[in-house]
Design a protein around this motif. Structure first.
Motif, PDB file in Angstrom:
ATOM      1  N   ALA A  72       1.000  -1.143   0.009  1.00 58.92           N
ATOM      2  CA  ALA A  72       0.045   0.209   0.189  1.00 58.92           C
ATOM      3  C   ALA A  72       0.839   1.327  -0.120  1.00 58.92           C
ATOM      4  O   ALA A  72       0.682   2.317  -0.905  1.00 58.92           O
ATOM      5  N   VAL A  73       1.963   1.213   0.797  1.00 54.26           N
ATOM      6  CA  VAL A  73       2.812   2.586   0.904  1.00 54.26           C
ATOM      7  C   VAL A  73       3.728   2.738  -0.306  1.00 54.26           C
ATOM      8  O   VAL A  73       3.629   3.765  -0.783  1.00 54.26           O
ATOM      9  N   GLU A  74       4.064   1.696  -1.013  1.00 49.54           N
ATOM     10  CA  GLU A  74       4.618   1.433  -2.360  1.00 49.54           C
ATOM     11  C   GLU A  74       3.938   2.233  -3.247  1.00 49.54           C
ATOM     12  O   GLU A  74       4.319   3.055  -4.124  1.00 49.54           O
ATOM     13  N   LEU A  75       2.500   1.835  -3.407  1.00 49.32           N
ATOM     14  CA  LEU A  75       1.356   2.249  -4.423  1.00 49.32           C
ATOM     15  C   LEU A  75       1.189   3.526  -4.152  1.00 49.32           C
ATOM     16  O   LEU A  75       0.788   4.540  -5.182  1.00 49.32           O
ATOM     17  N   LEU A  76       1.240   3.910  -2.926  1.00 47.62           N
ATOM     18  CA  LEU A  76       0.773   5.407  -2.845  1.00 47.62           C
ATOM     19  C   LEU A  76       1.932   6.629  -2.641  1.00 47.62           C
ATOM     20  O   LEU A  76       1.504   7.440  -2.117  1.00 47.62           O
ATOM     21  N   GLY A  77       3.009   6.207  -3.068  1.00 48.60           N
ATOM     22  CA  GLY A  77       4.201   7.152  -3.092  1.00 48.60           C
ATOM     23  C   GLY A  77       5.637   6.572  -2.501  1.00 48.60           C
ATOM     24  O   GLY A  77       6.503   7.391  -2.758  1.00 48.60           O
ATOM     25  N   GLY A  78       5.523   5.707  -1.768  1.00 49.76           N
ATOM     26  CA  GLY A  78       6.672   4.942  -1.137  1.00 49.76           C
ATOM     27  C   GLY A  78       6.896   5.630   0.318  1.00 49.76           C
ATOM     28  O   GLY A  78       6.478   6.472   0.630  1.00 49.76           O
ATOM     29  N   GLU A  79       7.796   4.677   0.946  1.00 51.20           N
ATOM     30  CA  GLU A  79       8.061   5.043   2.299  1.00 51.20           C
ATOM     31  C   GLU A  79       8.429   6.756   2.571  1.00 51.20           C
ATOM     32  O   GLU A  79       9.426   7.114   1.795  1.00 51.20           O
ATOM     33  N   GLY A  80       7.879   7.343   3.527  1.00 47.03           N
ATOM     34  CA  GLY A  80       8.030   8.657   3.688  1.00 47.03           C
ATOM     35  C   GLY A  80       7.564   9.726   2.682  1.00 47.03           C
ATOM     36  O   GLY A  80       7.406  10.920   3.160  1.00 47.03           O
ATOM     37  N   ASN A  81       6.904   9.164   1.635  1.00 46.27           N
ATOM     38  CA  ASN A  81       6.380  10.152   0.770  1.00 46.27           C
ATOM     39  C   ASN A  81       4.882   9.856   0.535  1.00 46.27           C
ATOM     40  O   ASN A  81       4.152  10.329  -0.221  1.00 46.27           O
ATOM     41  N   ALA A  82       4.301   8.450   1.040  1.00 42.92           N
ATOM     42  CA  ALA A  82       3.026   8.084   0.546  1.00 42.92           C
ATOM     43  C   ALA A  82       1.923   9.029   0.918  1.00 42.92           C
ATOM     44  O   ALA A  82       2.023   9.562   2.269  1.00 42.92           O
ATOM     45  N   SER A  83       0.771   9.234   0.305  1.00 36.99           N
ATOM     46  CA  SER A  83      -0.162   9.944   0.999  1.00 36.99           C
ATOM     47  C   SER A  83      -1.688   9.362   0.044  1.00 36.99           C
ATOM     48  O   SER A  83      -1.407   8.950  -0.934  1.00 36.99           O
ATOM     49  N   GLY A  84      -2.635   9.681   0.802  1.00 37.11           N
ATOM     50  CA  GLY A  84      -3.892   9.250   0.128  1.00 37.11           C
ATOM     51  C   GLY A  84      -4.791   8.632   1.026  1.00 37.11           C
ATOM     52  O   GLY A  84      -4.471   8.539   2.384  1.00 37.11           O
ATOM     53  N   LYS A  85      -6.192   8.386   0.804  1.00 40.46           N
ATOM     54  CA  LYS A  85      -7.296   8.015   1.663  1.00 40.46           C
ATOM     55  C   LYS A  85      -7.323   6.364   1.393  1.00 40.46           C
ATOM     56  O   LYS A  85      -7.651   5.888   0.050  1.00 40.46           O
ATOM     57  N   ILE A  86      -7.432   5.543   2.485  1.00 38.71           N
ATOM     58  CA  ILE A  86      -7.463   4.365   2.197  1.00 38.71           C
ATOM     59  C   ILE A  86      -8.817   3.968   3.014  1.00 38.71           C
ATOM     60  O   ILE A  86      -8.913   4.338   4.205  1.00 38.71           O
ATOM     61  N   ILE A  87      -9.708   3.061   2.384  1.00 43.85           N
ATOM     62  CA  ILE A  87     -10.806   2.612   2.948  1.00 43.85           C
ATOM     63  C   ILE A  87     -10.574   0.983   3.356  1.00 43.85           C
ATOM     64  O   ILE A  87     -10.311   0.396   2.269  1.00 43.85           O
ATOM     65  N   GLU A  88     -10.541   0.669   4.614  1.00 48.46           N
ATOM     66  CA  GLU A  88     -10.445  -0.566   4.986  1.00 48.46           C
ATOM     67  C   GLU A  88     -11.645  -1.422   5.231  1.00 48.46           C
ATOM     68  O   GLU A  88     -12.580  -0.778   6.090  1.00 48.46           O
ATOM     69  N   ILE A  89     -11.943  -2.533   4.546  1.00 49.52           N
ATOM     70  CA  ILE A  89     -13.046  -3.457   4.705  1.00 49.52           C
ATOM     71  C   ILE A  89     -12.645  -4.391   5.617  1.00 49.52           C
ATOM     72  O   ILE A  89     -11.727  -5.092   5.388  1.00 49.52           O
ATOM     73  N   GLN A  90     -13.364  -4.549   6.910  1.00 58.83           N
ATOM     74  CA  GLN A  90     -12.609  -5.528   7.916  1.00 58.83           C
ATOM     75  C   GLN A  90     -13.670  -6.731   8.054  1.00 58.83           C
ATOM     76  O   GLN A  90     -14.559  -6.955   7.252  1.00 58.83           O
ATOM     77  N   GLY A  91     -13.037  -7.912   8.519  1.00 58.47           N
ATOM     78  CA  GLY A  91     -13.318  -9.090   8.351  1.00 58.47           C
ATOM     79  C   GLY A  91     -14.520  -9.254   9.642  1.00 58.47           C
ATOM     80  O   GLY A  91     -15.328  -8.545   9.800  1.00 58.47           O
ATOM     81  N   ALA A  92     -14.260 -10.324  10.217  1.00 60.82           N
ATOM     82  CA  ALA A  92     -15.365 -10.594  11.664  1.00 60.82           C
ATOM     83  C   ALA A  92     -14.889  -9.931  12.731  1.00 60.82           C
ATOM     84  O   ALA A  92     -13.545 -10.082  13.216  1.00 60.82           O
ATOM     85  N   ALA A  93     -15.810  -9.430  13.260  1.00 64.26           N
ATOM     86  CA  ALA A  93     -15.575  -8.563  14.753  1.00 64.26           C
ATOM     87  C   ALA A  93     -15.252  -9.394  15.736  1.00 64.26           C
ATOM     88  O   ALA A  93     -15.424 -10.459  16.027  1.00 64.26           O
ATOM     89  N   GLY A  94     -13.859  -8.970  16.422  1.00 62.92           N
ATOM     90  CA  GLY A  94     -13.398  -9.738  17.369  1.00 62.92           C
ATOM     91  C   GLY A  94     -12.667 -10.878  17.274  1.00 62.92           C
ATOM     92  O   GLY A  94     -11.813 -11.475  17.975  1.00 62.92           O
ATOM     93  N   GLY A  95     -12.440 -11.099  15.882  1.00 63.95           N
ATOM     94  CA  GLY A  95     -11.790 -12.555  15.458  1.00 63.95           C
ATOM     95  C   GLY A  95     -10.310 -12.253  15.469  1.00 63.95           C
ATOM     96  O   GLY A  95      -9.782 -10.929  15.090  1.00 63.95           O
ATOM     97  N   ALA A  96      -9.309 -13.051  15.781  1.00 65.46           N
ATOM     98  CA  ALA A  96      -8.052 -12.929  15.817  1.00 65.46           C
ATOM     99  C   ALA A  96      -7.330 -12.951  14.359  1.00 65.46           C
ATOM    100  O   ALA A  96      -6.586 -12.271  14.354  1.00 65.46           O
ATOM    101  N   VAL A  97      -8.152 -13.503  13.347  1.00 69.34           N
ATOM    102  CA  VAL A  97      -7.484 -13.151  12.226  1.00 69.34           C
ATOM    103  C   VAL A  97      -7.760 -11.783  11.538  1.00 69.34           C
ATOM    104  O   VAL A  97      -6.974 -11.049  11.031  1.00 69.34           O
TER     105      VAL A  97
END
Length: 323
Positions: free
Chosen positions: A143-168
């Protein structure tokens, strides 16, 4: 003379038949309590475990918990009552499965958990799976690489999460955040828990994209949900403007990467996981010693190597670590 040979043949067939019955009776009995079979990942895992057991001449019975912890605890009791020798367990809830673990322990039934670990210490419990935290780390680095690289990355990420409370879910979230949270230019919008189900991700992302039309990337905790986001992005004409990263190596996702509709997925081959779980379970029965965690390994699929992993005859990309 004919009657004599007929009698000898009959005795021989009876001995053969009796030997077969004894062999079946002496075969180890592996019981598998699976969290659900409403996901391609879990279906492939279960089918691989069943196939491996059959190839090894082992009696194998699986029961689908249907994501219900009460049913899973009852299923395990049922399997123990049937006289199983070793239990394979993919827990619905890492803590809620305690009654099942206790019953197995009380009956001296060794337990091998697969894909998801349990909470607490139990006698002879071995976990066969992958480091979901490291999977999240791999996704975060990409994700960091695609958004500009370490130290330069920027952008808005939407995170779609799995099962609430699950270890995975927790590990895939925390591993990802351990990388992207270091980047001041990255903003993360944490979406709802979609239980790793595409239809739920589609519904959730339809709302999210309306609220955040300036999204630059989607990170989903599995490929099924990532592909749901892809579908919504295509409907809104944004598929070429938003990066999409998933986890599991679902073959449909590999094709989407190859076609330029997704950008990365982290390998989590369920077929190898099912095979390894049965092999470890039988090893435990034979007295072999294992560490608490047996790692099945992982890797990253991107545009550059997607063609190497793509096989339309399979549901998931194959990953078997080298010895």
């Amino acid at each position: 003379m004919l009657k004599k040979y007929s009698l000898i043949l009959l005795v021989f067939l009876l001995i053969l038949s009796f030997s077969s019955i004894v062999a079946v009776a002496d075969s180890p009995f592996v019981g598998f309590s699976q969290v659900t079979i409403q996901s391609p990942f879990y279906v492939t895992l279960m089918e691989s475990a069943e196939r491996t057991a059959k190839e090894m001449g082992v009696k194998f019975v699986y029961l689908d918990a249907g994501n219900n912890i009460g049913k899973q605890n009852n299923d395990v009791i049922d399997l123990i009552t049937r006289g199983l020798d070793v239990l394979l367990l993919n827990p619905v809830d890492p803590e809620g499965v305690a009654p099942a673990m206790k019953r197995a322990e009380d009956n001296n039934v060794p337990v091998v958990t697969v894909d998801r670990p349990v909470e607490g210490k139990y006698k002879e419990a071995v976990f066969v799976g992958r480091k979901n935290y490291e999977m999240g780390v791999e996704a975060g680095k990409k994700a960091v690489e695609l958004l500009g690289g370490e130290g330069n990355a920027s952008g808005k990420i939407i995170e779609i999460q799995g099962a609430a409370g699950g270890a995975v879910m927790r590990d895939r979230r925390d591993g990802f955040h351990s990388i992207v949270d270091k980047e001041e230019g990255i903003e993360i919008i944490q979406g709802p828990y979609c239980e790793y189900v595409r239809s739920q991700a589609i519904s959730a992302f339809q709302d999210l994209i309306q609220t955040h039309p300036d999204v630059d990337m989607v990170y989903a905790h599995n490929d099924d949900m990532a592909l749901g986001a892809v579908q919504v992005l295509e409907q809104h004409g944004k598929i070429n403007d938003v990066y999409v990263i998933g986890i599991d190596g679902l073959m449909e996702a590999v094709k989407a990467i190859n076609d330029g509709r997704m950008d990365a997925t982290v390998l989590n081959d369920p077929a190898y996981l099912g095979q390894l779980a049965v092999e470890v379970a039988l090893g435990v029965l034979e007295g072999e010693e294992y560490p608490e965690f047996v790692d099945a390994g992982t890797g990253l699929i991107i545009k550059d190597n997607a063609g190497e992993f793509y096989d339309p005859a399979k549901d998931f990309a194959e990953y078997i670590p080298e010895d």
